[in-house]
Structures are given as structure tokens and as C-alpha cells.
Write a protein that holds these residues in place. Structure first.
Motif, short mmCIF file in Angstrom:
data_model
loop_
_atom_site.label_atom_id
_atom_site.label_comp_id
_atom_site.label_asym_id
_atom_site.label_seq_id
_atom_site.Cartn_x
_atom_site.Cartn_y
_atom_site.Cartn_z
N GLY A 63 -11.73 4.32 44.96
CA GLY A 63 -11.76 5.78 44.79
C GLY A 63 -10.90 6.21 43.62
N LYS A 64 -11.06 7.46 43.19
CA LYS A 64 -10.26 7.97 42.07
C LYS A 64 -8.85 8.35 42.50
CE LYS A 64 -13.31 11.17 40.84
NZ LYS A 64 -14.46 10.75 41.66
N ALA A 65 -8.62 8.45 43.80
CA ALA A 65 -7.29 8.82 44.35
C ALA A 65 -6.91 10.26 43.98
CB ALA A 65 -6.21 7.83 43.91
N VAL A 66 -7.91 11.12 43.98
CA VAL A 66 -7.68 12.54 43.67
C VAL A 66 -6.74 13.16 44.70
CG1 VAL A 66 -8.81 14.80 43.65
CG2 VAL A 66 -9.93 12.82 42.56
N ARG A 67 -7.05 12.94 45.98
CA ARG A 67 -6.26 13.61 47.03
C ARG A 67 -4.85 13.02 47.15
NH1 ARG A 67 -11.22 13.15 46.94
NH2 ARG A 67 -12.64 14.90 47.30
N PRO A 68 -4.69 11.67 47.06
CA PRO A 68 -3.32 11.15 47.02
C PRO A 68 -2.51 11.73 45.86
CG PRO A 68 -4.83 9.36 47.51
CD PRO A 68 -5.68 10.58 47.22
N VAL A 95 -9.11 10.25 55.67
CA VAL A 95 -10.02 11.32 56.12
C VAL A 95 -11.14 11.51 55.10
CG1 VAL A 95 -10.22 13.81 56.52
CG2 VAL A 95 -8.33 12.54 57.55
N HIS A 96 -10.78 11.53 53.82
CA HIS A 96 -11.78 11.67 52.75
C HIS A 96 -12.85 10.58 52.90
CE1 HIS A 96 -13.58 11.91 48.81
NE2 HIS A 96 -13.00 10.81 48.38
N ASN A 97 -12.41 9.35 53.13
CA ASN A 97 -13.38 8.25 53.23
C ASN A 97 -14.20 8.29 54.51
OD1 ASN A 97 -13.34 6.33 50.82
ND2 ASN A 97 -11.18 6.83 51.13
N ARG A 112 -22.99 4.69 46.47
CA ARG A 112 -21.70 5.40 46.44
C ARG A 112 -20.76 4.54 45.61
NH1 ARG A 112 -19.31 10.05 47.50
NH2 ARG A 112 -20.68 10.40 49.28
N ARG A 113 -20.09 5.13 44.66
CA ARG A 113 -19.17 4.39 43.79
C ARG A 113 -19.85 3.15 43.21
NH1 ARG A 113 -14.35 4.86 48.31
NH2 ARG A 113 -13.72 6.97 47.87
N HIS A 114 -21.08 3.34 42.76
CA HIS A 114 -21.87 2.29 42.08
C HIS A 114 -22.34 1.18 43.02
CE1 HIS A 114 -20.55 3.90 38.12
NE2 HIS A 114 -19.43 4.14 38.78
N GLY A 167 -17.90 23.02 57.01
CA GLY A 167 -18.53 23.06 55.69
C GLY A 167 -19.74 22.15 55.62
N GLU A 168 -19.61 20.96 56.14
CA GLU A 168 -20.74 20.01 56.11
C GLU A 168 -21.90 20.53 56.96
OE1 GLU A 168 -21.05 17.53 54.19
OE2 GLU A 168 -22.20 15.90 55.12
N ALA A 169 -21.57 21.13 58.11
CA ALA A 169 -22.63 21.68 58.98
C ALA A 169 -23.36 22.80 58.25
CB ALA A 169 -22.01 22.19 60.28
N PHE A 229 -13.80 21.76 41.71
CA PHE A 229 -14.17 20.34 41.66
C PHE A 229 -15.59 20.14 42.23
CE2 PHE A 229 -13.96 16.13 43.85
CZ PHE A 229 -13.60 15.32 42.80
N GLN A 230 -15.90 20.85 43.32
CA GLN A 230 -17.23 20.70 43.94
C GLN A 230 -18.32 21.23 43.00
OE1 GLN A 230 -18.21 19.16 47.01
NE2 GLN A 230 -20.08 19.34 45.78
N ILE A 231 -18.03 22.33 42.31
CA ILE A 231 -19.06 22.88 41.41
C ILE A 231 -19.27 21.93 40.22
CG2 ILE A 231 -19.73 24.85 39.96
CD1 ILE A 231 -18.15 26.65 41.92
C1 FPP Z 1 -16.35 13.27 46.06
O1 FPP Z 1 -14.95 13.09 45.91
C2 FPP Z 1 -16.50 14.08 47.29
C3 FPP Z 1 -16.66 15.39 47.33
C4 FPP Z 1 -16.89 16.23 46.11
C5 FPP Z 1 -16.57 16.09 48.66
C6 FPP Z 1 -17.90 16.25 49.33
C7 FPP Z 1 -17.71 16.67 50.75
C8 FPP Z 1 -18.01 15.88 51.78
C9 FPP Z 1 -18.60 14.54 51.56
C10 FPP Z 1 -17.71 16.39 53.16
C11 FPP Z 1 -18.44 15.63 54.22
C12 FPP Z 1 -17.96 16.06 55.56
C13 FPP Z 1 -18.32 15.47 56.73
C14 FPP Z 1 -17.68 15.96 57.97
C15 FPP Z 1 -19.31 14.38 56.84
P1 FPP Z 1 -14.33 12.09 44.82
O2 FPP Z 1 -15.10 12.25 43.55
O3 FPP Z 1 -12.88 12.32 44.81
O4 FPP Z 1 -14.66 10.67 45.45
P2 FPP Z 1 -14.00 9.25 45.13
O5 FPP Z 1 -13.01 9.03 46.22
O6 FPP Z 1 -15.16 8.32 45.20
O7 FPP Z 1 -13.37 9.27 43.78
#
Ligand code: FPP
Ligand code: MG
Length: 347
Positions: A63-68, A95-97, A112-114, A167-169, A229-231
Motif C-alpha cells: 500500500g501507499k501508507a497514506v493513512r499511516p 481497517v483500510h485493508n 488491486r495493486r497490480h 458510505g459503502e452502502a 482524494f476520492q474525487i
Molecule cells: C484507495 O486508497 C481507497 C479508497 C480511495 C477508498 C475507497 C473506499 C472504500 C474501498 C470503502 C469500502 C468500505 C467497505 C465497508 C467495504 P489508497 O489509494 O490509499 O490504497 P492503497 O492502500 O492501495 O495505496
């Protein structure tokens, strides 16, 4: 030591913060995942990029470790040490994973991630159970933090997970609804992506010694940054290069996802928007040429411009919240650089 002074060799300061966070968090993430129930540990290790599909060890986390990076930098922003926030960083990344594993099942995404996704390689039950185990482990990691902030941290993380699920729902519901406004979409994306980024900042602040009130503006910073980031992620779903995104070209359009640029194009009133609506309404699979055409329609109807403006708006709101948090100068520089790299990314 701050991320700026550690500067892990990258020329871009935002990338340096990500590399620094990855180096600090990676070993702890690996050692915690080794404590998962053995039946799911291999699937988790594969998903995280710690091993290949045959169980052979790989060198590092994928992962890119954005949240850490947000957790560790926000701990420093309130005067704490990054090392004291590593467990919180691991918890948020787990949680992210969890959410990625389940999201790939929900969206039936094959890459996912290639790499092939866990459900694609090992089956849906494997992906669901591995996600569940990572979510439980995240709470175990936070509960193991000694200190007065532990209960508040667990409450903050659980609140973020509930919002993430909301949000996912909504995302799933919107895919089946014909009319969705960009405002409704923004609220959904804030819940889906902003919630965990906000909690990352808040958990970092708590680990750095702040009380809940002091953490609040940093939570707001993370939430606005999360929507931005999402947009940007949505723009990559239309135009992203598969070599960097690790996903097929035009993947969101191929799946007829109603992301921010698409919704803005559909609402534009332009002829190209109506053509795009027709393409979305037809049930036929879209060829590569169709996907390129759809991307042009999104652009010409003003969807890309609207999405970029929304990113700028959210970034401004994020920086206003950051100023309110009055972080130390080094941390302010790190968080600003991080925000820029996350909204300019090509991966
Ligand atoms: C990419 O993150 C991820 C997102 C932009 C978030 C998308 C939202 C979900 C997948 C929520 C799903 C929710 C449930 C409950 C199933 P990143 O680019 O940081 O990923 P990376 O870790 O691969 O770098
Ligand atoms: Mg999804």
C-alpha cells in the motif's frame, strides 16, 4: 524526528512523508499480521503484499501508507512522537485493508495493486473472512496501546468504521438509482473515504497526547482531504494509466460507476452529457474505443473541470482546518506536502 528531517531520499516532500511512514509502520504491520488466525494469515499476507500467492515471502508492504502517514504526522503536529503512534497507524491501515478486501468482492474487481484480488484467487469466502479478521485485529492492536487515550481511540476507530460502512452502502444504493446529485455523492464519498482519513488524523493526535477537542480540527483536515482524494481517485477511474493505477483502463466507466466527474457531466445539460447518459443506460459491454469516447464525453461536458474544482474546494477547506489546528511548523509542512501529493497522484 519529523518526516521532513527523515526525508527518505525522495525529492518530492509528500512522497518522502509516505516513504517515511511506510518504513516506520511496515515492520509493525507485518509482525501484527503474523498473529492472525492461521487459516486466514496467508490470504492476509497475500493481500498486503507480504507474500506471494504460493506463500513465499515478499519484501514489503504494497500500500501507499497514506493513512499511516496521516496518523504519524498528526501525532507530531500536536507535539507527540511518531513512534508512539505506530500502533494507531497499524490499526488504521488494517481497517483500510479490511475495507479494500470487501470492496473488491462488492465491486467484483479482479485487480488491486497490480495483482489479482483475494476473492478472485482464493474465493469470496476467503476475502470476506480475511477482511473480518483484519477488522478485529485492528481493534486488538489499538486495545494493546497502554495509556489513557486507548478507550477514546477505540471509540473513534469504531465510529469511523460505522461511517465507512454507511458510505459503502450508499455507494451501492447510488449505483442502482438513476438520479444522484454531486452533493449527495460528496456526502457519500466523505463517509466512504473521508471518515477513515479523518480518524487517521484524530487517532494520531490522540496518540500524540492531544485531547478530543484539540484533535477535532485535524479530523476535519483529514475528512476534507479524504473527499478530495476520492474525487482524484474518480478521475483516475476515467483516465488513469493501468501501468500506474494497477486497474484496467477506464475501469469505473466500464463498470458504469457514477463517480463525481460522471455525475457532473450527466448534470451539465450539455449534449455530450446526454450522449453519456445513453451510453450508461445501454446494457452492452463497452469496448476500449467506447471507453475512450466516454472519457471524451465526460471532459467535453465539463465533468473533469467540475471534479477538479471540487478537489480545489476541498483542499482549501482542509488547509483552513489545518491552520485552526495550529500544528508545529515542520508538521504543517509535512501535512501540506502530503495533501498536495495525494491530490496530484498518478497511482
Ligand atoms: C484507495 O486508497 C481507497 C479508497 C480511495 C477508498 C475507497 C473506499 C472504500 C474501498 C470503502 C469500502 C468500505 C467497505 C465497508 C467495504 P489508497 O489509494 O490509499 O490504497 P492503497 O492502500 O492501495 O495505496
Ligand atoms: Mg466500491
Amino acid at each position: 524526528m519529523t518526516a521532513s528531517t527523515a526525508s527518505a531520499g525522495s525529492t518530492d516532500p509528500g512522497v518522502a512523508v509516505l516513504e517515511w511512514a511506510r518504513e516506520l509502520t511496515g515492520p509493525a504491520l507485518r509482525s501484527w499480521t503474523e498473529r492472525l488466525p492461521p487459516a486466514v494469515a496467508g490470504w492476509a499476507g497475500y493481500h498486503l503484499g507480504l507474500q506471494d500467492e504460493a506463500g513465499r515471502p515478499l519484501r514489503g508492504y504494497w500500500g501507499k501508507a497514506v493513512r499511516p502517514a496521516l496518523v504519524l504526522t498528526c501525532a507530531e503536529a500536536v507535539g507527540g512522537g511518531a513512534r508512539d503512534a505506530v500502533r494507531a497507524a497499524v490499526a488504521v491501515e488494517l481497517v483500510h485493508n479490511f475495507s479494500l478486501l470487501h470492496d473488491d468482492v462488492i465491486d467484483q474487481d479482479a485487480l488491486r495493486r497490480h495483482r489479482p484480488t483475494v476473492w478472485k484467487l482464493f474465493g469470496v469466502p476467503a476475502a470476506v473472512l480475511t477482511g473480518d479478521a483484519l477488522l478485529a485485529l485492528a481493534h486488538r492492536v489499538l486495545a494493546a496501546v497502554p495509556g489513557p487515550e486507548t478507550v477514546s481511540s477505540i471509540a473513534m476507530l469504531s465510529g469511523a468504521v460505522e461511517e465507512l460502512v454507511e458510505g459503502e452502502a450508499l455507494d451501492v444504493v447510488f449505483e442502482r438509482r438513476s438520479e444522484v446529485t454531486t452533493a449527495e455523492y460528496a456526502a457519500m464519498a466523505t463517509a466512504k473515504t473521508g471518515s477513515l482519513m479523518g480518524a487517521a488524523c484524530g487517532l494520531g493526535a490522540l496518540a500524540g497526547g492531544a485531547d478530543a477537542e484539540r484533535a477535532l480540527p485535524l479530523v476535519e483536515f483529514g475528512r476534507h482531504l479524504g473527499l478530495a482524494f476520492q474525487i482524484v481517485d474518480d478521475l483516475l477511474g476515467v483516465f488513469g494509466d493501468p501501468r500506474t493505477t494497477g486497474k484496467p483502463v477506464g475501469s469505473d466507466i466500464a463498470a458504469r460507476k457514477k463517480t463525481y466527474p460522471v455525475l457532473a457531466a450527466l448534470a451539465s445539460g450539455a449534449a455530450q452529457g446526454r450522449t453519456l447518459a445513453g451510453l450508461y443506460a445501454s446494457g452492452d459491454p463497452l469496448s476500449e474505443a467506447d471507453l475512450r469516447w466516454a472519457a471524451l464525453l465526460v471532459t467535453d461536458a465539463g465533468g473533469v473541470r467540475a471534479a477538479r474544482l471540487a478537489v480545489e474546494r476541498e483542499l482549501e477547506a482542509a488547509f483552513a482546518a489545518l491552520a485552526e489546528a495550529e500544528p508545529a511548523a515542520d508538521s504543517r509542512r509535512d501535512l501540506t506536502a502530503l495533501a498536495h501529493v495525494l491530490t496530484r497522484r498518478n497511482a
